[in-house]
Enzyme design. Structure first.
Site, PDB file in Angstrom:
ATOM      1  N   ASN A  92       0.717  -1.399   0.102  1.00  0.00           N
ATOM      2  CA  ASN A  92       0.291  -0.155  -0.445  1.00  0.00           C
ATOM      3  C   ASN A  92       0.470   1.118  -0.121  1.00  0.00           C
ATOM      4  O   ASN A  92       2.052   1.479   0.447  1.00  0.00           O
ATOM      5  CB  ASN A  92      -0.895   0.220   1.159  1.00  0.00           C
TER       6      ASN A  92
ATOM      7  N   ASP B 126      -0.644   4.194   0.861  1.00  0.00           N
ATOM      8  CA  ASP B 126      -1.914   5.258   1.522  1.00  0.00           C
ATOM      9  C   ASP B 126      -1.014   5.660   2.317  1.00  0.00           C
ATOM     10  O   ASP B 126      -1.421   6.929   3.317  1.00  0.00           O
ATOM     11  CB  ASP B 126      -2.949   4.625   1.480  1.00  0.00           C
TER      12      ASP B 126
ATOM     13  N   HIS C 149       5.655  -0.125  -3.224  1.00  0.00           N
ATOM     14  CA  HIS C 149       5.239   0.478  -3.652  1.00  0.00           C
ATOM     15  C   HIS C 149       5.164   1.321  -4.018  1.00  0.00           C
ATOM     16  O   HIS C 149       4.602   2.482  -4.519  1.00  0.00           O
ATOM     17  CB  HIS C 149       3.771   0.184  -4.518  1.00  0.00           C
TER      18      HIS C 149
ATOM     19  N   CYS D  99      11.010  13.534  -8.497  1.00  0.00           N
ATOM     20  CA  CYS D  99      11.618  14.364  -9.819  1.00  0.00           C
ATOM     21  C   CYS D  99      11.737  13.577 -10.883  1.00  0.00           C
ATOM     22  O   CYS D  99      12.705  12.915 -10.837  1.00  0.00           O
ATOM     23  CB  CYS D  99      12.538  15.600  -9.254  1.00  0.00           C
TER      24      CYS D  99
ATOM     25  N   THR E 197      -4.829  -9.176   0.755  1.00  0.00           N
ATOM     26  CA  THR E 197      -4.102  -9.018  -0.496  1.00  0.00           C
ATOM     27  C   THR E 197      -4.173 -10.200  -1.287  1.00  0.00           C
ATOM     28  O   THR E 197      -4.656 -10.851  -1.336  1.00  0.00           O
ATOM     29  CB  THR E 197      -2.291  -8.984  -0.685  1.00  0.00           C
ATOM     30  N   SER E 198      -4.329  -9.528  -2.813  1.00  0.00           N
ATOM     31  CA  SER E 198      -5.307 -10.422  -3.587  1.00  0.00           C
ATOM     32  C   SER E 198      -4.035 -11.939  -4.232  1.00  0.00           C
ATOM     33  O   SER E 198      -4.607 -12.950  -4.560  1.00  0.00           O
ATOM     34  CB  SER E 198      -5.891 -10.076  -5.193  1.00  0.00           C
TER      35      SER E 198
ATOM     36  N   ASN F 223      -8.412 -12.387   5.008  1.00  0.00           N
ATOM     37  CA  ASN F 223      -8.726 -11.786   3.324  1.00  0.00           C
ATOM     38  C   ASN F 223     -10.427 -12.420   3.540  1.00  0.00           C
ATOM     39  O   ASN F 223     -11.103 -13.360   3.702  1.00  0.00           O
ATOM     40  CB  ASN F 223      -8.356 -12.383   2.489  1.00  0.00           C
TER      41      ASN F 223
ATOM     42  N   ALA G 268     -11.374  -7.936   7.954  1.00  0.00           N
ATOM     43  CA  ALA G 268     -10.075  -8.044   8.444  1.00  0.00           C
ATOM     44  C   ALA G 268     -10.044  -7.389   9.939  1.00  0.00           C
ATOM     45  O   ALA G 268      -9.900  -8.310  10.939  1.00  0.00           O
ATOM     46  CB  ALA G 268      -8.442  -6.812   7.435  1.00  0.00           C
TER      47      ALA G 268
HETATM   48  P1  OAD Z   1      -6.231  -6.022  -4.677  1.00  0.00           P
HETATM   49  O1  OAD Z   1      -7.342  -4.864  -4.912  1.00  0.00           O
HETATM   50  O2  OAD Z   1      -5.626  -6.255  -5.701  1.00  0.00           O
HETATM   51  O3  OAD Z   1      -7.005  -6.830  -3.685  1.00  0.00           O
HETATM   52  C1  OAD Z   1      -7.541  -6.818  -2.259  1.00  0.00           C
HETATM   53  C2  OAD Z   1      -7.899  -7.784  -2.039  1.00  0.00           C
HETATM   54  O4  OAD Z   1      -8.371  -7.555  -0.304  1.00  0.00           O
HETATM   55  C3  OAD Z   1      -8.643  -8.719  -1.950  1.00  0.00           C
HETATM   56  O5  OAD Z   1      -8.367 -10.222  -1.914  1.00  0.00           O
HETATM   57  C4  OAD Z   1      -9.841  -8.512  -1.804  1.00  0.00           C
HETATM   58  O6  OAD Z   1     -10.545  -9.923  -0.997  1.00  0.00           O
HETATM   59  C5  OAD Z   1      -9.543  -8.270   0.106  1.00  0.00           C
HETATM   60  N1  OAD Z   1     -10.237  -7.100   0.668  1.00  0.00           N
HETATM   61  C6  OAD Z   1     -11.516  -6.347   0.743  1.00  0.00           C
HETATM   62  N2  OAD Z   1     -12.022  -5.995   1.377  1.00  0.00           N
HETATM   63  C7  OAD Z   1     -11.169  -6.587   2.540  1.00  0.00           C
HETATM   64  C8  OAD Z   1     -11.702  -6.361   4.351  1.00  0.00           C
HETATM   65  N3  OAD Z   1     -12.279  -5.884   4.446  1.00  0.00           N
HETATM   66  N4  OAD Z   1     -11.317  -7.597   4.804  1.00  0.00           N
HETATM   67  C9  OAD Z   1     -10.089  -8.179   4.579  1.00  0.00           C
HETATM   68  N5  OAD Z   1      -9.453  -8.541   2.938  1.00  0.00           N
HETATM   69  C10 OAD Z   1     -10.715  -7.337   2.019  1.00  0.00           C
HETATM   70  O7  OAD Z   1      -4.914  -5.170  -3.947  1.00  0.00           O
HETATM   71  P2  OAD Z   1      -3.299  -5.028  -3.662  1.00  0.00           P
HETATM   72  O8  OAD Z   1      -3.785  -7.537  -3.417  1.00  0.00           O
HETATM   73  O9  OAD Z   1      -3.265  -4.569  -2.525  1.00  0.00           O
HETATM   74  O10 OAD Z   1      -0.250  -2.139  -7.473  1.00  0.00           O
HETATM   75  O11 OAD Z   1      -3.062  -5.494  -4.924  1.00  0.00           O
HETATM   76  C11 OAD Z   1      -1.021  -5.524  -5.453  1.00  0.00           C
HETATM   77  C12 OAD Z   1      -1.177  -3.951  -6.296  1.00  0.00           C
HETATM   78  O12 OAD Z   1      -1.850  -4.627  -7.369  1.00  0.00           O
HETATM   79  C13 OAD Z   1      -1.204  -2.929  -5.299  1.00  0.00           C
HETATM   80  O13 OAD Z   1      -0.500  -2.993  -4.665  1.00  0.00           O
HETATM   81  C14 OAD Z   1      -1.482  -2.344  -6.807  1.00  0.00           C
HETATM   82  C15 OAD Z   1      -2.419  -2.761  -7.880  1.00  0.00           C
HETATM   83  O14 OAD Z   1      -2.306  -2.581  -8.854  1.00  0.00           O
HETATM   84  C16 OAD Z   1       0.167  -0.989  -8.025  1.00  0.00           C
HETATM   85  O15 OAD Z   1      -0.161  -0.021  -8.253  1.00  0.00           O
HETATM   86  C17 OAD Z   1       1.958  -0.726  -8.716  1.00  0.00           C
HETATM   87 ZN    ZN Z   2      14.468  17.939  -9.717  1.00  0.00          ZN
END
Ligand code: OAD
Ligand code: ZN
Length: 252
Positions: A107, A109, A124, A132, A193-194, A218, A236
């Protein structure tokens, strides 16, 4: 074993956390979902509404820097109005509890730090930092004079969010530290995480192969579930709170 929000947590699951000396937590967008920050791939996910290639690539920034900058402004705007949730808080409490601990997050954020986490490996980047495009300036978003959109560096180059976009390489130092922790830990807890974006998707496997227990939190099964010693499927905030209360109670 798979448990849901309604189930009593099995004693063996609580034991894993009671007996752990070195814990690694790996988080994704799902940990921030209950703070009101949309995930990427879920039903209301960013990548359902927007094309990642138009917003999160170096080419996108070259084609339309204003649009890309505004997309990060929009996300910073959401974060201004919210804060960490109970899942972020439990992870910060875990850091204080274990002799050895690392938090690896995908994340950008900044919510983990706001919850009090310190031992964070951000693979990330972070949208509260800018860098810059032309020189090696890297700074705090809050300290940047926002005179244009995107703002410009003193050297004249565009400032961009200090995040990793698709097609860019990840910070090597962060990846090395993450892999070192994964190989050395007793337990990995993945949260929200997915498990489909590399290299984070293979992190639980690295730990599993080195003999660590993998525990997942998850709302639904993921590709990680099959190597888990225990998987907790539900929100979560609910599951981490329940787990942590049980671990603390057991240790009394
Ligand atoms: P994803 O959006 O792919 O996955 C989010 C996961 O969180 C899913 O498996 C959901 O089931 C789960 N989820 C949603 N709400 C939840 C809750 N309340 N409690 C528990 N689980 C929950 O996000 P990431 O796995 O973080 O990269 O994705 C990886 C990367 O893909 C990100 O860092 C970003 C994205 O494109 C970049 O921008 C480079
Ligand atoms: Zn500069």
């Amino acid at each position: 074993m798979i448990v849901t929000e309604a189930d009593k947590l099995p004693e063996e699951l609580i034991d894993v956390f009671v007996n752990t000396k070195y814990l690694v937590v790996l988080t994704g967008a799902g940990v921030s979902a209950e703070s009101g920050m949309p995930t990427f791939r879920g039903e209301d996910g960013f990548w359902r509404k927007y094309n990642a290639m138009d917003l999160a690539t170096p080419e996108a920034f070259a084609n339309d820097p204003k649009l890309v900058w505004e997309w990060y402004d929009y996300r910073r705007g959401i974060l201004d109005k919210t804060g960490p949730n109970r899942a972020h808080e439990v992870i910060a409490e875990m850091e204080k509890h274990y002799p050895q601990f690392k938090l690896i997050t995908q994340n950008v954020d900044g919510l983990h730090a706001r919850a009090g986490s310190n031992k964070i490996i951000e693979i990330h980047g972070n949208l509260w930092r800018v860098k810059c495009q032309k020189c090696d300036y890297n700074g705090d978003f809050m300290e940047v004079p926002l005179k244009s959109n995107p703002p410009r560096c003193k050297c004249g180059g565009f400032l961009r969010p200090d995040v990793v976009w698709f097609g860019e390489s990840l910070p090597m130092g962060a990846i090395d530290s993450a892999v070192e922790a994964l190989r050395a830990c007793d337990t990995v807890l993945t949260v929200g995480t997915s498990g489909v974006v590399q290299p984070a998707a293979s992190f639980p496997l690295i730990a599993h192969e080195a003999g660590a227990a993998v525990i997942e939190s998850n709302i639904e099964p993921t590709p990680i579930t099959s190597i888990c010693k225990h998987a907790m499927h539900g929100k979560a905030t609910v599951l981490l709170d329940k787990l942590w209360n049980a671990v603390i109670e057991m240790e009394k």
